[in-house]
Scaffold this motif. Structure first.
Motif, PDB file in Angstrom:
ATOM      1  N   GLY A 270       0.824  -1.180  -0.049  1.00 41.24           N
ATOM      2  CA  GLY A 270       0.024   0.048   0.210  1.00 41.24           C
ATOM      3  C   GLY A 270       0.857   1.257  -0.066  1.00 41.24           C
ATOM      4  O   GLY A 270       1.050   1.756   0.951  1.00 41.24           O
ATOM      5  N   TRP A 271       1.315   1.612  -1.019  1.00 39.33           N
ATOM      6  CA  TRP A 271       2.237   3.033  -1.302  1.00 39.33           C
ATOM      7  C   TRP A 271       1.480   4.132  -0.531  1.00 39.33           C
ATOM      8  O   TRP A 271       1.961   4.844  -0.025  1.00 39.33           O
ATOM      9  CB  TRP A 271       2.565   2.918  -2.790  1.00 39.33           C
ATOM     10  N   THR A 272       0.019   4.363  -1.226  1.00 41.79           N
ATOM     11  CA  THR A 272      -0.733   5.463  -0.963  1.00 41.79           C
ATOM     12  C   THR A 272      -0.811   5.581   0.669  1.00 41.79           C
ATOM     13  O   THR A 272      -0.621   6.610   1.011  1.00 41.79           O
ATOM     14  CB  THR A 272      -1.886   5.389  -1.670  1.00 41.79           C
ATOM     15  N   SER A 273      -1.159   4.227   1.270  1.00 46.75           N
ATOM     16  CA  SER A 273      -1.460   4.381   2.683  1.00 46.75           C
ATOM     17  C   SER A 273      -0.070   4.857   3.227  1.00 46.75           C
ATOM     18  O   SER A 273      -0.311   5.526   4.517  1.00 46.75           O
ATOM     19  CB  SER A 273      -2.096   3.097   3.233  1.00 46.75           C
ATOM     20  N   ILE A 274       0.909   4.444   3.039  1.00 49.23           N
ATOM     21  CA  ILE A 274       1.974   4.736   3.632  1.00 49.23           C
ATOM     22  C   ILE A 274       2.669   6.123   3.608  1.00 49.23           C
ATOM     23  O   ILE A 274       2.897   6.757   4.424  1.00 49.23           O
ATOM     24  CB  ILE A 274       3.251   3.644   3.066  1.00 49.23           C
ATOM     25  N   ILE A 275       2.338   6.833   2.161  1.00 44.86           N
ATOM     26  CA  ILE A 275       2.637   8.068   2.128  1.00 44.86           C
ATOM     27  C   ILE A 275       1.539   8.932   2.955  1.00 44.86           C
ATOM     28  O   ILE A 275       2.052   9.992   3.736  1.00 44.86           O
ATOM     29  CB  ILE A 275       2.793   8.523   0.455  1.00 44.86           C
ATOM     30  N   VAL A 276       0.395   8.706   3.097  1.00 46.90           N
ATOM     31  CA  VAL A 276      -0.501   9.486   3.566  1.00 46.90           C
ATOM     32  C   VAL A 276      -0.414   9.485   5.119  1.00 46.90           C
ATOM     33  O   VAL A 276      -0.310  10.397   5.921  1.00 46.90           O
ATOM     34  CB  VAL A 276      -2.048   8.854   3.443  1.00 46.90           C
ATOM     35  N   SER A 277       0.116   8.372   5.750  1.00 37.54           N
ATOM     36  CA  SER A 277       0.515   8.081   7.011  1.00 37.54           C
ATOM     37  C   SER A 277       1.662   9.095   7.409  1.00 37.54           C
ATOM     38  O   SER A 277       1.613   9.532   8.409  1.00 37.54           O
ATOM     39  CB  SER A 277       0.877   6.615   7.477  1.00 37.54           C
ATOM     40  N   LEU A 278       2.752   8.923   6.573  1.00 34.00           N
ATOM     41  CA  LEU A 278       4.025   9.714   6.651  1.00 34.00           C
ATOM     42  C   LEU A 278       3.737  11.301   6.740  1.00 34.00           C
ATOM     43  O   LEU A 278       4.127  12.022   7.594  1.00 34.00           O
ATOM     44  CB  LEU A 278       5.139   9.372   5.797  1.00 34.00           C
ATOM     45  N   TRP A 279       2.850  11.594   5.803  1.00 36.76           N
ATOM     46  CA  TRP A 279       2.799  13.019   5.900  1.00 36.76           C
ATOM     47  C   TRP A 279       1.653  13.397   6.955  1.00 36.76           C
ATOM     48  O   TRP A 279       1.982  14.459   7.575  1.00 36.76           O
ATOM     49  CB  TRP A 279       1.653  13.221   4.420  1.00 36.76           C
ATOM     50  N   PHE A 280       0.662  12.613   7.430  1.00 38.13           N
ATOM     51  CA  PHE A 280       0.008  12.838   8.695  1.00 38.13           C
ATOM     52  C   PHE A 280       0.743  12.821   9.917  1.00 38.13           C
ATOM     53  O   PHE A 280       0.749  14.012  10.641  1.00 38.13           O
ATOM     54  CB  PHE A 280      -1.153  11.985   8.566  1.00 38.13           C
ATOM     55  N   LEU A 281       1.615  12.006  10.096  1.00 36.11           N
ATOM     56  CA  LEU A 281       2.282  12.010  11.556  1.00 36.11           C
ATOM     57  C   LEU A 281       3.422  12.930  11.259  1.00 36.11           C
ATOM     58  O   LEU A 281       3.868  13.607  12.228  1.00 36.11           O
ATOM     59  CB  LEU A 281       2.865  10.603  11.640  1.00 36.11           C
ATOM     60  N   GLY A 282       4.068  13.294  10.042  1.00 33.39           N
ATOM     61  CA  GLY A 282       5.129  14.520   9.971  1.00 33.39           C
ATOM     62  C   GLY A 282       4.367  15.769  10.323  1.00 33.39           C
ATOM     63  O   GLY A 282       4.943  16.450  11.041  1.00 33.39           O
ATOM     64  N   GLY A 283       3.242  15.939   9.821  1.00 32.56           N
ATOM     65  CA  GLY A 283       2.430  17.432  10.004  1.00 32.56           C
ATOM     66  C   GLY A 283       2.308  17.305  11.526  1.00 32.56           C
ATOM     67  O   GLY A 283       2.148  18.413  12.238  1.00 32.56           O
ATOM     68  N   LEU A 284       1.746  16.355  12.065  1.00 35.38           N
ATOM     69  CA  LEU A 284       1.398  16.122  13.570  1.00 35.38           C
ATOM     70  C   LEU A 284       2.722  16.413  14.442  1.00 35.38           C
ATOM     71  O   LEU A 284       2.521  17.098  15.288  1.00 35.38           O
ATOM     72  CB  LEU A 284       0.703  14.898  13.960  1.00 35.38           C
ATOM     73  N   ASN A 285       3.705  16.099  14.035  1.00 36.15           N
ATOM     74  CA  ASN A 285       5.114  16.245  14.648  1.00 36.15           C
ATOM     75  C   ASN A 285       5.421  17.625  14.622  1.00 36.15           C
ATOM     76  O   ASN A 285       5.690  18.394  15.706  1.00 36.15           O
ATOM     77  CB  ASN A 285       6.164  15.164  14.115  1.00 36.15           C
ATOM     78  N   LEU A 286       5.227  18.295  13.420  1.00 34.76           N
ATOM     79  CA  LEU A 286       5.539  19.703  13.295  1.00 34.76           C
ATOM     80  C   LEU A 286       4.585  20.704  14.125  1.00 34.76           C
ATOM     81  O   LEU A 286       5.164  21.358  14.883  1.00 34.76           O
ATOM     82  CB  LEU A 286       5.669  20.072  12.066  1.00 34.76           C
ATOM     83  N   ILE A 287       3.383  20.137  14.070  1.00 36.69           N
ATOM     84  CA  ILE A 287       2.629  21.245  14.899  1.00 36.69           C
ATOM     85  C   ILE A 287       3.041  21.023  16.370  1.00 36.69           C
ATOM     86  O   ILE A 287       3.094  21.994  17.268  1.00 36.69           O
ATOM     87  CB  ILE A 287       0.966  20.329  14.471  1.00 36.69           C
ATOM     88  N   GLY A 288       3.162  19.692  16.999  1.00 34.82           N
ATOM     89  CA  GLY A 288       3.411  19.468  18.300  1.00 34.82           C
ATOM     90  C   GLY A 288       4.664  20.403  18.750  1.00 34.82           C
ATOM     91  O   GLY A 288       4.768  20.960  19.813  1.00 34.82           O
TER      92      GLY A 288
END
Length: 338
Positions: A270-288
């Motif tokens: 699941g390439w799409t799900s991996i990329i979406v997860s990475l972007w989501f978690l990366g954005g969350l980390n930056l917000i935090g």
């Protein structure tokens, strides 16, 4: 209260030359009316705090103060922002005035409510809040975001007076208590309710601005709101912690699902799900990291303990003591070229 109190109306100003003359006239007429009704002392006055204006604001204040004893001026050394300019004026009058009323120079806040403020003061209230009845003069965007801000602050446990800005009366007792709050990140709408004492509310309708531009564009409004939240609550950090735990649990369920799919032999790449997860978690980390950084930045500001403002010219203290402003020539006083 038998004796009439000495009132000072504190007016922060930043590039207000277009409205200042009208403001001075209306406030002076109001003072005369209050004196005649014996609600305030005859020596009550107006203090205009120039927050490093670039136009003729200070020149107008200084010239009027020469001809009219009820007009006082305080020129800050540079622009420090509305809240710090306001606290400069309140601290200046705290030892002299029996009560102080703060109001913006554009007089969008109804000055007729000031009489009601003083009636409440004579009844024994130390703090009287000016509260808007409705927000019909605001745009839909400003009205909805303002209401959202109040709701958000209440959810975070921050005590605010709904639809109240910085139009209020404070007694000498309240002003003395306010001076005990030493934080550098000023959010007076949140600090004043912490003082306690006897409080009352006076409702009024806000007017349209007669001239000039608002000193609170969207960028400043957002900054002001964020300062208010981070100055009084650690719940944003706690919220991010909760999200972190939730995502940790969610990732555990996702691992179990993937493991079961692997055992059943139906796993897909699941390439799409991996990329979406990475972007989501990366954005969350930056917000935090950003939210934590804001709090660390506030700690950095507090521990330096720098003064809120610097005073360039003080026409309030000198006028009360009868002293001349030492070393200040008329050309400098009025911001004119020699």
């Amino acid at each position: 209260m038998s004796e009439t109190p000495l009132l000072t109306v504190v007016v922060p100003c930043y590039n207000e030359e277009e409205v200042l003359e009208d403001t001075m006239e209306k406030l002076h007429n109001l003072l005369e009316e209050l004196v005649n009704e014996k609600l305030v002392h005859p020596k009550s006055n107006l203090l205009f705090v120039d927050d490093g204006s670039c136009d003729k604001t200070w020149s107008m204040i200084a010239k009027e103060s020469v001809h009219h004893p009820w007009i006082k001026g305080l020129k800050l050394a540079r622009n420090v922002g509305h809240q710090k300019a306001l606290i400069a004026g309140l601290e200046k009058v705290a030892e002299v005035a029996d009560c102080a009323i703060s109001i913006d120079a554009d007089l969008q806040d109804d000055i007729k409510a000031i009489k009601e403020f003083l009636v409440k003061f004579h009844e024994g209230y130390d703090i009287v809040y000016g509260v808007r009845r409705r927000r019909t003069t605001d745009t839909f965007f400003k009205r909805s975001t303002a209401l959202g801000f109040y709701r958000c602050m209440n959810k975070l446990g921050i005590e605010l007076i709904y639809n109240h800005a910085d139009f209020r009366l404070m007694s000498k007792r309240a002003l003395t208590e306010l001076r005990r709050y030493k934080e550098k990140n000023l959010f007076l709408r949140g600090i004043i309710p912490l003082i306690g004492l006897n409080t009352a509310e006076v409702f009024y309708d806000r007017k349209e601005r007669l001239a000039g531009e608002s000193k609170y564009p969207l960028k400043k409004m957002l900054s002001f709101a964020f300062d208010g939240i981070t100055s009084f609550s650690v719940k944003p950090i706690r919220f991010i912690t909760y999200i972190g735990f939730f995502l940790f649990l969610l990732s555990g369920f996702a691992f179990l699902y993937a493991f079961v799919q692997k055992l059943l032999g139906s796993a897909d790449s699941g390439w799409t799900s991996i990329i979406v997860s990475l972007w989501f978690l990366g954005g969350l980390n930056l917000i935090g990291i950003g939210v934590v950084g804001e709090y660390i930045g506030k700690i950095f500001t507090e521990v330096k303990a720098r003064p809120h403002y610097g005073v360039d010219i003080d026409l309030y203290t000198s006028s009360l003591t009868g002293e001349k402003s030492e070393g200040i020539e008329p050309a400098v006083l009025f911001n004119e070229e020699k």
